[in-house]
Design a protein around this motif. Sequence first.
Motif, PDB file in Angstrom:
ATOM      1  N   PHE A  24       0.831  -1.208   0.000  1.00  0.00           N
ATOM      2  CA  PHE A  24       0.000   0.000   0.000  1.00  0.00           C
ATOM      3  C   PHE A  24       0.864   1.256   0.000  1.00  0.00           C
ATOM      4  CE2 PHE A  24      -2.429   3.415   1.898  1.00  0.00           C
ATOM      5  CZ  PHE A  24      -3.680   3.282   1.333  1.00  0.00           C
ATOM      6  N   VAL A  25       1.874   1.299   0.872  1.00  0.00           N
ATOM      7  CA  VAL A  25       2.706   2.504   0.966  1.00  0.00           C
ATOM      8  C   VAL A  25       3.538   2.685  -0.292  1.00  0.00           C
ATOM      9  CG1 VAL A  25       4.579   3.619   2.242  1.00  0.00           C
ATOM     10  CG2 VAL A  25       2.750   2.462   3.466  1.00  0.00           C
ATOM     11  N   LYS A  26       4.079   1.596  -0.835  1.00  0.00           N
ATOM     12  CA  LYS A  26       4.856   1.705  -2.068  1.00  0.00           C
ATOM     13  C   LYS A  26       3.989   2.238  -3.207  1.00  0.00           C
ATOM     14  CE  LYS A  26       9.087   0.393  -1.207  1.00  0.00           C
ATOM     15  NZ  LYS A  26      10.234   1.277  -1.473  1.00  0.00           N
ATOM     16  N   ALA A  27       2.740   1.730  -3.299  1.00  0.00           N
ATOM     17  CA  ALA A  27       1.837   2.209  -4.351  1.00  0.00           C
ATOM     18  C   ALA A  27       1.474   3.673  -4.132  1.00  0.00           C
ATOM     19  CB  ALA A  27       0.578   1.348  -4.383  1.00  0.00           C
ATOM     20  N   LEU A  28       1.196   4.036  -2.864  1.00  0.00           N
ATOM     21  CA  LEU A  28       0.847   5.426  -2.545  1.00  0.00           C
ATOM     22  C   LEU A  28       2.008   6.363  -2.856  1.00  0.00           C
ATOM     23  CD1 LEU A  28      -1.208   7.397  -1.265  1.00  0.00           C
ATOM     24  CD2 LEU A  28      -0.176   6.878   0.957  1.00  0.00           C
ATOM     25  N   THR A  29       3.220   5.954  -2.500  1.00  0.00           N
ATOM     26  CA  THR A  29       4.405   6.771  -2.765  1.00  0.00           C
ATOM     27  C   THR A  29       4.620   6.963  -4.259  1.00  0.00           C
ATOM     28  OG1 THR A  29       5.426   5.920  -0.741  1.00  0.00           O
ATOM     29  CG2 THR A  29       6.877   6.979  -2.323  1.00  0.00           C
ATOM     30  N   LYS A  30       4.395   5.894  -5.032  1.00  0.00           N
ATOM     31  CA  LYS A  30       4.569   5.971  -6.482  1.00  0.00           C
ATOM     32  C   LYS A  30       3.562   6.932  -7.108  1.00  0.00           C
ATOM     33  CE  LYS A  30       5.220   2.927 -10.471  1.00  0.00           C
ATOM     34  NZ  LYS A  30       5.206   1.510 -10.939  1.00  0.00           N
ATOM     35  N   VAL A  31       2.312   6.879  -6.641  1.00  0.00           N
ATOM     36  CA  VAL A  31       1.278   7.781  -7.159  1.00  0.00           C
ATOM     37  C   VAL A  31       1.618   9.230  -6.832  1.00  0.00           C
ATOM     38  CG1 VAL A  31      -1.143   8.457  -6.915  1.00  0.00           C
ATOM     39  CG2 VAL A  31      -0.541   6.039  -7.130  1.00  0.00           C
ATOM     40  N   LEU A  32       2.051   9.476  -5.576  1.00  0.00           N
ATOM     41  CA  LEU A  32       2.404  10.841  -5.176  1.00  0.00           C
ATOM     42  C   LEU A  32       3.602  11.366  -5.966  1.00  0.00           C
ATOM     43  CD1 LEU A  32       1.997  10.577  -1.289  1.00  0.00           C
ATOM     44  CD2 LEU A  32       0.479  11.738  -2.896  1.00  0.00           C
ATOM     45  N   ARG A  33       4.571  10.482  -6.234  1.00  0.00           N
ATOM     46  CA  ARG A  33       5.754  10.905  -6.984  1.00  0.00           C
ATOM     47  C   ARG A  33       5.366  11.302  -8.409  1.00  0.00           C
ATOM     48  NH1 ARG A  33       8.679   6.582  -6.396  1.00  0.00           N
ATOM     49  NH2 ARG A  33       9.552   7.214  -4.405  1.00  0.00           N
ATOM     50  N   LYS A  34       4.462  10.530  -9.016  1.00  0.00           N
ATOM     51  CA  LYS A  34       4.002  10.877 -10.360  1.00  0.00           C
ATOM     52  C   LYS A  34       3.222  12.192 -10.375  1.00  0.00           C
ATOM     53  CE  LYS A  34       3.867   6.269 -12.453  1.00  0.00           C
ATOM     54  NZ  LYS A  34       3.037   5.241 -13.118  1.00  0.00           N
TER      55      LYS A  34
END
Length: 669
Positions: free
Chosen positions: A82-92
Amino acid sequence: MDRGELDELLNSEGEGAEESPAGRAGFARAAAPPWTKQITARGIVAGSAVGIVYGVIVMKLNLTTGLVPNLNVSAAVSAFVFVKALTKVLRKAGVMSTPFTREENTVIQTCAVACYSIAVGGGFGSYLLALNRKTYEQAGDAPGNTPESTREPGIGWMTGFLFVSSFVGLLALVPLRKIMIVEYKLTYPSGTATAALINGFHTPTGDGIAKKQVRLFTKFFSISFLWAFFQWLYSGGEQCGFLQFPIFGFSAWKNSFYFDFSMSYIGAGMICSHLVNLSLLLGALLSWGIMWPLIGGREGDWFPSTPPESSMKSLNGYKVFISIALILGDGIYNFLKVLYLTTKSICARMNKKKRKTFLEDENQSLDDLRRNQVFARESIPIWMACAGYAFASIISIAVIPIMFPELKWYYVVAAYVLAPALGFCNAYGVGLTDMNMAYNYGKVALFVLAASVGKDSGVVAGLIGCGLIKSIVSISSDLMQDFKTGHLTLTSPRAMLLSQAIGTALGCLVAPLIFFLFYDTFDVGNPQGEYKAPYAIVYRNMALLGTEGFSALPQHCLQLCYGFFAFAVVANLARDLSPKHIGNWVPLPMAMAVPFLVGAYFAIDMCVGSFIVFAYKKANGEEAGLMVPAVASGLICGDGLWILPSSILALAKVHPPFCLRFSPTTQFF
């Protein structure tokens, strides 16, 4: 998780990475962040989201079979994804975030587990649901089973009960955490396995493994969710869909031997040990394959044919009380065993402490010294824990008798006086064996209170008293398990306690809402339906037995109960006294008891999960120990998450468009 799975996980690359020079160097570059930096807004959001999703999953398991596996490792995997996916979305989106550390991962996992643990142990499928009118009607005309001993489920009183009973256990053992974790060095197998997984995620050498785990989780989550949606499309009627696929023929189908394609149970079977799954299958074969057809043939002789099918004076009486006999036999044996091991271990440690020298105290590895230093650095003041326990106890002592007049205030006082000692015994036993005896402590309280209060109010007093003791003992041992994970991942005890408190508060709020999502949508408590809630009738009948309700039993049922109680004790003795290669195949009576009430279908799903793990290990034994939790978590989460849209569709009166039904060819020719 059994000891074999634990050893395999501990010997895997994840834990080895930390102990290797490369892994240690990766962690040594920066000191562990202060506890205020370990709890983040991102972590609270992630822990809440994972906790709520797993709350839905375990509520479904609670209300269908009552068998919920240990999902700590699965929750850690889901939190990481969940955190990895959330971080990836925020980075994009152009939003930079702080690095994701193992301390934050541990805090998220703790919050999530605390949240869904309320759904597991809050009594929604057992002692609280046992108070409703449907369960009262199933119990029949047993002595003490009166309309006054009922309480219909309600969001308000359930939420209030959870709040006043859950936070007491959160502070009961905080002053003893250093003794249990640092001085006694208790292993807490599930907590250690979770720490091994988290450490593996966040080491430089574990990055490739973590990416593969994330891919597998995402893949099987999508497959499971889409399959659940596909199944729903064809379930537009009674006995429609793939849920009752008669793979063994229609004669076996009538006795609940069929495959229902449940990804939740297949995933749970992958997490549970082979012994649990084979014990479930053995219990299914013994009960639905042999006993119930034979006893059913004695209708009109052993029991009358006039009572309703759910009455305790029908075949259902044999199902319920033989299950109780197996559960009590297994529970009492393991309770005494853990008590003996606890006493023996404490005495041995006291003798060893007298002989210990200064050199022995200093003979610790660098890793252990650092872990102990971090664990002790940001301590929780003893006075604060004791004051918090006293304050929470006073509130509970004042509120519980108002909510349930049948349980007098002095019984609540006695419970909270005994709770720390009971919690210590249970937490120590969990540390040695990974066996949580909280439900057995609760059952002892149930019988004692039901017998003490008497027939007039004994049922309600026994069930609520059971919930109080179980809640305190279970939550305190869960926190100690999480402290062990935090100790091995260099996470601050203050951060762990605060995340546990946040998760517990969230669980008290959302667990009743999740329960009513099922209660208002499905026919919960129907012995013939999907959501049987089997332990509700078990707990109510335990309370009735405590008020001398043996007269409700059908003919020869008591003798059969004696036999199965003895079998449970003998089976446990055989497993403990036999050589390991033999004892590993002796069935578990507690697991055998579940199909006696529920049916055989889910035992087949669980065994399919074991077969998948066996095949995975044969094909790729090196990585199976690390990848199986990711695959199982994906299957469980995908199927569990479908409950939310399907419930919303049912509440909106949107029905599946098709009906797929299986019938023998003789109906057509």
